[in-house]
Enzyme design. Structure first.
Site, mmCIF file in Angstrom:
data_model
loop_
_atom_site.group_PDB
_atom_site.id
_atom_site.type_symbol
_atom_site.label_atom_id
_atom_site.label_comp_id
_atom_site.label_asym_id
_atom_site.label_seq_id
_atom_site.Cartn_x
_atom_site.Cartn_y
_atom_site.Cartn_z
ATOM 1 N N TYR A 27 0.785 -1.237 0.000
ATOM 2 C CA TYR A 27 0.000 0.000 0.000
ATOM 3 C C TYR A 27 0.815 1.284 0.000
ATOM 4 C CZ TYR A 27 -4.120 -2.794 0.515
ATOM 5 O OH TYR A 27 -5.122 -3.695 0.272
ATOM 6 N N GLY A 29 2.850 3.818 -1.777
ATOM 7 C CA GLY A 29 3.046 4.139 -3.184
ATOM 8 C C GLY A 29 1.691 4.205 -3.863
ATOM 9 N N GLY A 31 -1.638 3.122 -5.656
ATOM 10 C CA GLY A 31 -2.527 1.960 -5.645
ATOM 11 C C GLY A 31 -2.356 1.117 -4.399
ATOM 12 N N HIS A 47 -3.948 5.325 5.478
ATOM 13 C CA HIS A 47 -3.905 6.603 4.777
ATOM 14 C C HIS A 47 -4.683 6.521 3.462
ATOM 15 C CE1 HIS A 47 -2.165 9.427 1.840
ATOM 16 N NE2 HIS A 47 -2.361 10.269 2.832
ATOM 17 N N ASP A 48 -4.538 5.411 2.741
ATOM 18 C CA ASP A 48 -5.261 5.248 1.473
ATOM 19 C C ASP A 48 -6.772 5.233 1.678
ATOM 20 O OD1 ASP A 48 -2.862 5.135 0.167
ATOM 21 O OD2 ASP A 48 -2.990 3.012 -0.372
#
Length: 50
Positions: A27, A29, A31, A47-48
């Site tokens: 996760y 980077g 995508g 965070h994503d």
């Protein structure tokens, strides 16, 4: 945002975020998919999701 997340990584880990974590785990980077491989990758996953 991504800029603030990078500043937090620099402050906490003492490393530049993109050279060290730009392609780390599943996760960190661009995508992401699968199960986070460790606590650092989990932080990127969280965070994503926000």
């Amino acid at each position: 945002d991504l800029w603030q997340f990078g500043k937090m990584i620099l402050k906490v880990a003492g490393k530049l975020p993109f050279p060290y974590y730009g392609a780390y785990g599943c996760y960190c980077g661009w995508g992401g998919r699968g199960k986070p491989k460790d606590p650092t990758d989990r932080c990127c996953f969280v965070h994503d999701c926000c």
